[in-house]
Design an enzyme around this catalytic site. Structure first.
Site, PDB file in Angstrom:
ATOM      1  N   SER A   1       0.729  -1.340   0.054  1.00  0.00           N
ATOM      2  CA  SER A   1      -0.098  -0.031  -0.401  1.00  0.00           C
ATOM      3  C   SER A   1       0.671   0.735  -0.007  1.00  0.00           C
ATOM      4  CB  SER A   1      -1.257   0.097   1.182  1.00  0.00           C
ATOM      5  OG  SER A   1      -2.057  -0.908   0.320  1.00  0.00           O
TER       6      SER A   1
ATOM      7  N   ASP B   1      -8.853  -4.062   2.426  1.00  0.00           N
ATOM      8  CA  ASP B   1      -7.271  -4.669   2.915  1.00  0.00           C
ATOM      9  C   ASP B   1      -7.522  -5.627   4.320  1.00  0.00           C
ATOM     10  OD1 ASP B   1      -4.639  -4.659   2.021  1.00  0.00           O
ATOM     11  OD2 ASP B   1      -3.999  -4.262   3.550  1.00  0.00           O
TER      12      ASP B   1
ATOM     13  N   HIS C   1      -1.709  -9.757  -0.949  1.00  0.00           N
ATOM     14  CA  HIS C   1      -1.733  -9.394  -2.565  1.00  0.00           C
ATOM     15  C   HIS C   1      -1.443  -9.581  -3.138  1.00  0.00           C
ATOM     16  CE1 HIS C   1      -1.116  -5.275  -0.292  1.00  0.00           C
ATOM     17  NE2 HIS C   1      -2.301  -5.597   0.688  1.00  0.00           N
TER      18      HIS C   1
END
Ligand code: MG
Ligand code: ZN
Length: 362
Positions: free
Chosen positions: A82, A257, A326
């Site tokens: 991020s 997230d 991710h």
């Protein structure tokens, strides 16, 4: 001259006048006065699709007419984190995972928030994480590593942001180094609130406002966070819309997230729907205002989330994950307002920054 001829030439005159007028309006309309960048951390197509199946309300994502896709790899990694993802948006540069608005040599990069402040914009930041977390931090701080939240908090005290709201109180008071950054902010003209946010509060043009409503991240929605993101956005818009020179507001749905990392579909979907509601509020504002560009996107996808069929039963969806981290998949961009059409297509995440800057140059 026969009546018919007069009417048709008059008609042609009117048509060309309208054509010229609309050209002018379009030229003006490509330059937004205000920018609202909404980041749903970790949200790919499947997360957005979940709103179709698990929300009782129609999804506000469906209100956009302009949609694009961004490639999210960072300078160091095929799969971004991020920090590098938000730095791509805030600075227009690819950097290494973990970087907070510094380049691959750890040299600070100017952010869009800083650039627009110089142009007379007021600025705001809202997140459901700590306000010092990677995504919001990449807009105002410059640090080598995202975990340096104590240093990032110090950066916020000199960033001159007009409105901020989120968690992260513990990085501002009762710090190991004894500094009280809440006091520092108050000394700089901030009205600081550490316990609650009242969306009906009157906002003064001469003041700056800071809300730090949890020691760490804000509570999860399913643990009773309530309409924090909605109310903070309402208050932020109330404050920033007083700005004569326009405003830049970043709103993050940080915890979609976290639901993805936890492979917890209920957590993920509830956070996504909360964010979706705020998209509705922001679009309502932008529709009424007419001079506000809204961009909704994500830094990357989290969880390799998918809406799979359960055991081949095509009438049963089983929200499923393929990783606790991710993924490298492209993520969507939605845009509304002056200049929105330039956000269509497939491009690198850094172009979000470039496109905003180009629109403001006109
Ligand atoms: Mg984030
Ligand atoms: Zn993540």
């Amino acid at each position: 001259m026969p009546f018919k001829t007069i009417t048709s030439s008059l008609y042609i005159c009117i048509v060309s006048a309208i054509a010229i007028m609309s050209t002018n309006i379009n030229a003006q309309n490509d330059t937004p006065k205000n920018i609202i960048l909404m980041i749903a951390d970790g949200v790919g197509i499947s997360q957005i699709s979940a709103s179709q199946f698990y929300s009782s309300m129609p999804s506000n994502y469906e209100r956009f007419k302009t949609i694009g896709l961004i490639k999210t790899s960072s300078a160091s990694s095929l799969i971004t984190d991020s920090a590098a993802g938000a730095t791509a948006f805030s600075t227009g540069r690819k950097t290494y995972n973990g970087s907070i608005a510094v380049d691959t040599d750890s040299i600070p990069l100017p952010t869009i928030l800083e650039d627009l402040q110089k142009k007379g914009f007021e600025t705001g930041l809202i997140a459901t994480s700590t306000i010092t977390h990677a995504t919001p931090a990449s807009f105002y701080a410059h640090q080598k590593w995202r975990k340096m939240e104590l240093e990032i908090a110090e950066d916020l005290t000199t960033a001159n942001v007009n409105f901020f709201a989120g968690g992260g109180r513990s990085f501002f008071e009762n710090r190991e180094d004894g500094k009280n950054l809440v006091k520092t902010l108050e000394d700089q003209g901030y009205v600081m609130q550490l316990d609650r946010l009242d969306p009906s509060k009157k906002m003064r043009k001469s003041k700056k406002y800071g809300y730090l409503l949890a020691d760490e991240g804000m509570p999860r929605l399913i643990d009773g966070r309530g309409p924090f993101l909605y109310d903070a956005t309402k208050l932020g818009l109330k404050k920033l819309s007083k700005s004569k020179g326009g405003f830049f507001l970043m709103i993050e749905g940080s915890q979609v997230d976290w639901g993805g990392h936890a492979n917890d579909a209920d957590y993920l979907i509830s956070e996504l729907i909360d964010f979706d509601t705020v998209i509705g509020q922001v679009l309502d504002y932008a529709e009424k205002d007419g001079n506000t560009l809204v961009i909704v996107t994500a830094d990357h996808e989290t969880g390799g989330f998918t809406l799979a069929s359960e055991e081949g039963n095509y009438n049963k969806i089983k929200p499923s994950f393929s990783t606790g981290g991710h993924s490298a998949t492209m993520v969507p961009v939605f845009a509304y307002g002056p200049g929105a059409s330039s956000f269509a297509g497939i491009y690198e995440n850094t172009l979000i920054h470039t496109k905003i800057k180009d629109l403001l140059k006109k």
